[in-house]
Design an enzyme around this catalytic site. Structure first.
Site, mmCIF file in Angstrom:
data_model
loop_
_atom_site.group_PDB
_atom_site.id
_atom_site.type_symbol
_atom_site.label_atom_id
_atom_site.label_comp_id
_atom_site.label_asym_id
_atom_site.label_seq_id
_atom_site.Cartn_x
_atom_site.Cartn_y
_atom_site.Cartn_z
ATOM 1 N N GLU A 107 0.841 -1.212 0.000
ATOM 2 C CA GLU A 107 0.000 0.000 0.000
ATOM 3 C C GLU A 107 0.867 1.250 0.000
ATOM 4 O O GLU A 107 1.896 1.293 0.683
ATOM 5 C CB GLU A 107 -0.898 -0.033 1.250
ATOM 6 N N ASP A 109 0.263 5.467 0.494
ATOM 7 C CA ASP A 109 -0.782 6.380 0.965
ATOM 8 C C ASP A 109 -0.406 7.849 0.906
ATOM 9 O O ASP A 109 0.692 8.218 1.327
ATOM 10 C CB ASP A 109 -1.072 6.155 2.466
ATOM 11 N N GLU A 111 -2.524 10.655 2.926
ATOM 12 C CA GLU A 111 -3.677 10.882 3.800
ATOM 13 C C GLU A 111 -3.635 12.336 4.268
ATOM 14 O O GLU A 111 -2.650 12.766 4.867
ATOM 15 C CB GLU A 111 -3.628 9.945 5.005
ATOM 16 N N GLN A 124 -0.053 13.003 5.494
ATOM 17 C CA GLN A 124 0.699 11.852 5.997
ATOM 18 C C GLN A 124 0.887 10.859 4.849
ATOM 19 O O GLN A 124 -0.073 10.524 4.160
ATOM 20 C CB GLN A 124 -0.072 11.187 7.138
#
Ligand SMILES: *[C@@H]1O[C@H](CO)[C@@H](O)[C@H](O)[C@H]1NC(C)=O
Ligand SMILES: *[C@@H]1O[C@H](CO)[C@@H](O)[C@H](O)[C@H]1NC(C)=O
Ligand SMILES: *[C@@H]1O[C@H](CO)[C@@H](O)[C@H](O)[C@H]1NC(C)=O
Ligand SMILES: *[C@@H]1O[C@H](CO)[C@@H](O)[C@H](O)[C@H]1NC(C)=O
Length: 295
Positions: A107, A109, A111, A124
């Site tokens: 994954e 990300d 965020e 983040q």
């Protein structure tokens, strides 16, 4: 057009493609794909509105929501433009991420952690490999991400994963598998996702500021979806092997094995001015810093 439908480009047309990329970054709207061809809702379709490829994701006291690419991809570039929840967004998280399925998933990300009116968002980023994350970095932004659309991208090849904001690299995760044995995402295709949800147990000022539902609905707008990546469908039709094979696509170009000099300078600037948390510096959290932090 191949580019619009997420396929990569053979290296024989690479020069053309590199020129096209520059053109494309300037005029990304003109090259934007049709949202419906590439994405579908995966959570709370009734909270998602598609207004001519401008997609609004809503969080209220009943639900958040999310979209997912129809296909999975192994290597390439995925980008989107986002205009984040305005005003009081405390407790909310808007996410743009890539993820494979299953417990040993990979994954990547972005965020966006909301805040009370007038206080800054933080972004983040994280990298999970084979089910393990704990690689958070947090950055402040050099613009107000609620005032206008900005582009957020992943560039992912065998050598590195680059997180970019408006084309500026903010983070690089380098493949150090052979060097020091840190696993690197390279075996599983990932879907591309967007979502908004309530995370007021941790997101804003460490979870001390809760979502104020009297300010709902909270809406983040997404547009200009671009996927130029290797479609990873099934072992049976050969697409998986094709994605794993090196040297076929523009992102396998040696110049993209690491940042250019210009990009390295940009990253240095971002780290100096906007990095507010780095797991690699967090000796209070880890008895021993993760191996990738030491080299
Ligand atoms: C997007 O594609 C869908 C289905 O392929 C089609 O119905 C729709 O008209 C297209 N929208 C735009 C804005 O091109
Ligand atoms: C959710 O919000 C709606 C509209 O603001 C309100 O009428 C309803 O009472 C709220 N529900 C809960 C469980 O807070
Ligand atoms: C991924 O993790 C599982 C355990 O969760 C382990 O069995 C497997 O060998 C790991 N795979 C890689 C490629 O590291
Ligand atoms: C929210 O604002 C406060 C006060 O300026 C700041 O300390 C914090 O880092 C900001 N962002 C988040 C996500 O808490």
């Amino acid at each position: 057009m191949k580019i619009l439908h997420g396929s990569g480009i053979h290296s024989s047309v690479m020069h053309f493609h590199v020129r096209l990329l520059c053109f494309w970054m300037l005029f990304s709207l003109a090259f934007s794909a049709n949202f419906t061809d590439l994405f579908q809702p995966f959570w709370a379709p009734d909270h998602i509105v598609n207004e001519d490829n401008l997609v609004k994701l809503t969080l209220d006291n009943t639900s958040g929501c999310g979209i997912r690419s129809r296909r999975n991809y192994l290597f390439g570039r995925a980008s989107v433009q986002i205009k984040l929840i305005e005003g009081d967004s405390a407790g909310t998280v808007t996410a743009f991420y890539m993820s494979s399925d299953g417990p040993d998933h990979d994954e990547l990300d972005f965020e966006f952690l909301g805040n009370v009116s007038g206080e800054p968002y933080l972004v983040q980023t994280n990298v999970y490999v084979n089910g393990t994350g704990n690689r958070e970095q947090r950055h402040s932004l050099w613009f107000d991400p609620t005032a206008d659309f900005h582009s957020y991208s992943f560039l992912w090849n065998r050598h590195c994963i680059i997180f970019l904001i408006d084309g500026i690299p903010i983070r690089v995760f380098t493949n150090k598998e052979e060097e020091i044995g840190v696993p690197y995402p390279k075996n599983q295709g990932m879907g591309i996702y967007g979502s908004v949800w309530n995370a007021d147990d941790w997101a804003t000022q460490g979870g001390s500021v809760k979502t104020d539902w009297s300010h709902a609905p909270f809406i983040s707008a997404f547009r200009s979806f671009n996927i130029d990546a290797c479609e990873y469908l099934a072992e049976s039709d050969g697409t998986v092997g094709k994605c794993r094979e090196g040297g076929l696509y523009w992102w396998d170009k040696p110049a993209l094995n690491s940042l250019s000099l210009h990009q390295s300078r940009q990253l240095k600037w971002v780290r100096a001015k906007h990095l507010v948390y780095d797991y690699c510096k967090d000796t209070g959290r880890f008895n021993e810093l993760p191996r990738e932090c030491l080299s």
